[in-house]
Scaffold this motif. Sequence first.
Motif, PDB file in Angstrom:
ATOM      1  N   PHE A  75      44.364  38.565  36.510  1.00 42.35           N
ATOM      2  CA  PHE A  75      43.123  39.352  35.595  1.00 42.35           C
ATOM      3  C   PHE A  75      42.593  40.024  36.832  1.00 42.35           C
ATOM      4  CE2 PHE A  75      41.675  35.320  37.132  1.00 42.35           C
ATOM      5  CZ  PHE A  75      40.642  35.492  37.991  1.00 42.35           C
ATOM      6  N   PHE A  76      41.913  41.245  36.396  1.00 35.40           N
ATOM      7  CA  PHE A  76      41.500  42.151  37.229  1.00 35.40           C
ATOM      8  C   PHE A  76      40.484  42.924  36.605  1.00 35.40           C
ATOM      9  CE2 PHE A  76      46.068  43.713  36.857  1.00 35.40           C
ATOM     10  CZ  PHE A  76      45.621  44.638  35.762  1.00 35.40           C
ATOM     11  N   MET A  77      39.742  43.953  37.165  1.00 31.66           N
ATOM     12  CA  MET A  77      38.853  44.924  36.751  1.00 31.66           C
ATOM     13  C   MET A  77      39.481  46.286  36.382  1.00 31.66           C
ATOM     14  SD  MET A  77      37.220  42.987  39.029  1.00 31.66           S
ATOM     15  CE  MET A  77      36.771  43.973  40.777  1.00 31.66           C
ATOM     16  N   PRO A  78      38.985  47.380  35.663  1.00 32.45           N
ATOM     17  CA  PRO A  78      39.710  48.269  35.145  1.00 32.45           C
ATOM     18  C   PRO A  78      40.378  49.295  36.163  1.00 32.45           C
ATOM     19  CG  PRO A  78      37.518  48.167  34.204  1.00 32.45           C
ATOM     20  CD  PRO A  78      37.320  47.178  34.995  1.00 32.45           C
ATOM     21  N   ILE A  79      41.470  49.370  35.842  1.00 33.37           N
ATOM     22  CA  ILE A  79      42.146  50.563  36.655  1.00 33.37           C
ATOM     23  C   ILE A  79      42.382  51.916  36.077  1.00 33.37           C
ATOM     24  CG2 ILE A  79      44.519  50.097  35.708  1.00 33.37           C
ATOM     25  CD1 ILE A  79      45.791  50.451  38.214  1.00 33.37           C
ATOM     26  N   GLY A 102      62.437  34.485  36.442  1.00 38.26           N
ATOM     27  CA  GLY A 102      63.240  34.385  35.499  1.00 38.26           C
ATOM     28  C   GLY A 102      63.099  33.853  34.173  1.00 38.26           C
ATOM     29  N   GLY A 103      61.706  33.447  33.827  1.00 36.69           N
ATOM     30  CA  GLY A 103      61.356  32.827  32.694  1.00 36.69           C
ATOM     31  C   GLY A 103      61.425  33.560  31.459  1.00 36.69           C
ATOM     32  N   THR A 104      61.107  32.848  30.332  1.00 36.81           N
ATOM     33  CA  THR A 104      60.672  33.462  29.070  1.00 36.81           C
ATOM     34  C   THR A 104      59.426  33.195  28.506  1.00 36.81           C
ATOM     35  OG1 THR A 104      63.099  33.376  28.192  1.00 36.81           O
ATOM     36  CG2 THR A 104      61.657  33.777  26.489  1.00 36.81           C
ATOM     37  N   PRO A 105      58.657  34.115  28.325  1.00 35.74           N
ATOM     38  CA  PRO A 105      57.196  33.792  27.827  1.00 35.74           C
ATOM     39  C   PRO A 105      57.108  32.968  26.624  1.00 35.74           C
ATOM     40  CG  PRO A 105      57.493  36.198  28.566  1.00 35.74           C
ATOM     41  CD  PRO A 105      58.596  35.643  28.311  1.00 35.74           C
ATOM     42  N   LEU A 106      56.351  32.297  26.373  1.00 34.51           N
ATOM     43  CA  LEU A 106      55.823  31.359  25.258  1.00 34.51           C
ATOM     44  C   LEU A 106      54.693  31.931  24.478  1.00 34.51           C
ATOM     45  CD1 LEU A 106      56.954  27.872  26.157  1.00 34.51           C
ATOM     46  CD2 LEU A 106      58.261  29.298  24.697  1.00 34.51           C
ATOM     47  N   PHE A 107      53.564  31.670  25.330  1.00 30.22           N
ATOM     48  CA  PHE A 107      52.257  32.085  24.744  1.00 30.22           C
ATOM     49  C   PHE A 107      51.430  32.525  25.728  1.00 30.22           C
ATOM     50  CE2 PHE A 107      51.951  27.395  25.320  1.00 30.22           C
ATOM     51  CZ  PHE A 107      50.397  27.435  25.768  1.00 30.22           C
ATOM     52  N   ALA A 108      50.110  32.923  25.589  1.00 31.74           N
ATOM     53  CA  ALA A 108      49.168  33.249  26.444  1.00 31.74           C
ATOM     54  C   ALA A 108      47.882  33.000  25.941  1.00 31.74           C
ATOM     55  CB  ALA A 108      49.164  34.855  26.685  1.00 31.74           C
ATOM     56  N   LEU A 109      46.937  32.827  26.849  1.00 32.15           N
ATOM     57  CA  LEU A 109      45.326  32.645  26.947  1.00 32.15           C
ATOM     58  C   LEU A 109      44.577  33.769  27.533  1.00 32.15           C
ATOM     59  CD1 LEU A 109      45.132  28.885  27.626  1.00 32.15           C
ATOM     60  CD2 LEU A 109      45.557  29.781  25.513  1.00 32.15           C
ATOM     61  N   ALA A 110      43.673  34.446  26.794  1.00 33.50           N
ATOM     62  CA  ALA A 110      43.057  35.393  27.397  1.00 33.50           C
ATOM     63  C   ALA A 110      41.667  35.182  28.200  1.00 33.50           C
ATOM     64  CB  ALA A 110      42.269  36.300  25.955  1.00 33.50           C
ATOM     65  N   LEU A 111      41.813  35.845  29.255  1.00 34.41           N
ATOM     66  CA  LEU A 111      40.519  35.533  30.208  1.00 34.41           C
ATOM     67  C   LEU A 111      39.705  36.900  30.156  1.00 34.41           C
ATOM     68  CD1 LEU A 111      42.505  34.307  33.291  1.00 34.41           C
ATOM     69  CD2 LEU A 111      41.331  32.871  31.578  1.00 34.41           C
ATOM     70  N   VAL A 112      38.503  36.662  29.519  1.00 34.70           N
ATOM     71  CA  VAL A 112      37.703  37.916  29.176  1.00 34.70           C
ATOM     72  C   VAL A 112      36.189  37.724  29.870  1.00 34.70           C
ATOM     73  CG1 VAL A 112      36.705  39.311  27.376  1.00 34.70           C
ATOM     74  CG2 VAL A 112      38.891  38.072  27.091  1.00 34.70           C
ATOM     75  N   GLU A 152      30.979  43.124  35.972  1.00 36.38           N
ATOM     76  CA  GLU A 152      32.130  43.870  35.957  1.00 36.38           C
ATOM     77  C   GLU A 152      33.019  43.546  34.679  1.00 36.38           C
ATOM     78  OE1 GLU A 152      33.281  45.460  40.166  1.00 36.38           O
ATOM     79  OE2 GLU A 152      33.064  43.527  40.433  1.00 36.38           O
ATOM     80  N   PRO A 153      33.632  44.478  34.145  1.00 36.23           N
ATOM     81  CA  PRO A 153      34.578  44.193  33.179  1.00 36.23           C
ATOM     82  C   PRO A 153      35.962  43.503  33.792  1.00 36.23           C
ATOM     83  CG  PRO A 153      33.854  46.429  32.979  1.00 36.23           C
ATOM     84  CD  PRO A 153      33.495  45.710  34.233  1.00 36.23           C
ATOM     85  N   ILE A 154      36.178  42.296  33.360  1.00 36.52           N
ATOM     86  CA  ILE A 154      37.351  41.849  33.739  1.00 36.52           C
ATOM     87  C   ILE A 154      38.277  41.284  32.595  1.00 36.52           C
ATOM     88  CG2 ILE A 154      38.155  39.423  34.924  1.00 36.52           C
ATOM     89  CD1 ILE A 154      35.489  39.644  36.642  1.00 36.52           C
ATOM     90  N   TYR A 155      39.684  41.493  32.509  1.00 38.70           N
ATOM     91  CA  TYR A 155      40.489  41.010  31.709  1.00 38.70           C
ATOM     92  C   TYR A 155      41.855  40.560  32.114  1.00 38.70           C
ATOM     93  CZ  TYR A 155      43.216  40.904  27.564  1.00 38.70           C
ATOM     94  OH  TYR A 155      44.058  40.582  26.492  1.00 38.70           O
ATOM     95  N   GLY A 156      42.501  39.762  31.627  1.00 39.38           N
ATOM     96  CA  GLY A 156      43.739  39.301  32.038  1.00 39.38           C
ATOM     97  C   GLY A 156      44.162  38.071  31.054  1.00 39.38           C
ATOM     98  N   LEU A 157      45.189  37.344  31.489  1.00 38.73           N
ATOM     99  CA  LEU A 157      45.707  36.379  30.774  1.00 38.73           C
ATOM    100  C   LEU A 157      46.313  35.148  31.650  1.00 38.73           C
ATOM    101  CD1 LEU A 157      48.792  38.223  28.669  1.00 38.73           C
ATOM    102  CD2 LEU A 157      46.231  37.839  28.060  1.00 38.73           C
ATOM    103  N   VAL A 158      46.141  33.912  30.966  1.00 42.66           N
ATOM    104  CA  VAL A 158      47.184  32.785  31.279  1.00 42.66           C
ATOM    105  C   VAL A 158      48.254  32.945  30.828  1.00 42.66           C
ATOM    106  CG1 VAL A 158      47.273  30.331  31.543  1.00 42.66           C
ATOM    107  CG2 VAL A 158      44.931  31.378  32.042  1.00 42.66           C
ATOM    108  N   ALA A 159      49.306  33.087  31.336  1.00 43.73           N
ATOM    109  CA  ALA A 159      50.696  33.199  30.645  1.00 43.73           C
ATOM    110  C   ALA A 159      51.439  31.922  30.977  1.00 43.73           C
ATOM    111  CB  ALA A 159      51.603  34.278  31.178  1.00 43.73           C
ATOM    112  N   ILE A 160      52.134  31.464  29.932  1.00 44.60           N
ATOM    113  CA  ILE A 160      52.875  30.297  29.904  1.00 44.60           C
ATOM    114  C   ILE A 160      54.355  30.570  29.424  1.00 44.60           C
ATOM    115  CG2 ILE A 160      53.372  27.830  29.138  1.00 44.60           C
ATOM    116  CD1 ILE A 160      50.837  28.375  30.709  1.00 44.60           C
ATOM    117  N   GLY A 161      55.270  30.299  30.261  1.00 45.21           N
ATOM    118  CA  GLY A 161      56.623  30.314  29.660  1.00 45.21           C
ATOM    119  C   GLY A 161      57.685  29.197  29.854  1.00 45.21           C
TER     120      GLY A 161
END
Length: 356
Positions: A75-79, A102-112, A152-161
């Motif tokens: 996650f990070f601030m706006p670019i 080398g993984g295949t994504p399954l789902f994500a959780l949002a960090l806001v 500050e605005p912050i956005y990103g994901l937890v990604a699971i694969g």
Amino acid sequence: MKLTNHSISTEPRLTSLSHGGGCGCKIAPAVLSEILKGVPQLPFPKELLVGIETSDDAAVYQINESQAIVATTDFFMPIVDDPFDFGKIAATNAISDIYAMGGTPLFALALVGMPIKVLSNATIARILEGGAEACRGAGIPIAGGHTIDSVEPIYGLVAIGIIDPKQVKSNAAAKPGDALILGKPLGVGILSAALKKDLLSPEGYQEMIFNTTKLNSAGPDLAKLAGVHALTDVTGFGLAGHTLELARGSQCTALVNWSKVPLLSQVKELAEQDIITGASERNWHSYGNDVSLPKDFTKAQHALLTDPQTSGGLLVSCDQDAVQDVLEIFKRHGFPDARVIGQMSEKQEKPLVLSN
């Protein structure tokens, strides 16, 4: 949590609300190492195939003979100032770490995290829509998440694969003689610095958005090649930093031919005008002692070598016999700029050696 409803047109630029944007706001490698060295670690179970030992892109935990979970967060601030583009870039960047193993994504959780007294409901919603669009491109749902009111605005994901344990590609398995191949051109940090100074052309902005929202979907196909030994992606520590991680983890030295490194179209000229990020200098102070540069290496080249990449390209270490197969996979997934930029050698005095 109640969000405000003032007009988007009265809001400040997103980039004006952050002290650093994209992967350029990562803590410098040397500082991070100093922080982590005093943190006690529990013994790792044998099922944890990849942990924090070599600063790899994601954790990998084996659950049975043919399946392992790949887990990461970013996650990070706006670019950029466009909220949809910001959300899409941040989500693409987070998902990249699954592909880099080398993984295949399954789902994500949002960090806001959002300054709710500064940004409207509509702006925050557009950021989340951009993230959802990136996940849609990867074929995964956003299954939940967490929100906070932040300065500050912050956005990103937890990604699971998921991945077959036999196909895991860490950043610590490169071999002497391997070719080094980079999947995307460099220069995102420099373009973001130009954007913040109102010096980026519309064409440059579109190139930046295309590069940062292009999913590194070649990862799973690359992992299936026996000739591919190691994978990582180039993000906030720049090409030098992530190549160093690969070289150190593999007990090798990386030999990079700078003339072969692909660059985004405007970044050389911008770097020559000293339009660079503060993170570039912080990166160099963290790892510069481990890099050997040619005598005629310019200040602009130096800035590009350490330039923080947001949602950067995959870096592949593979057998020379596998080079054409790797380049063909990149081409098939829409990466026409993929290039052989050097090779791995037996361990030398410095883990990264540049030539012109």
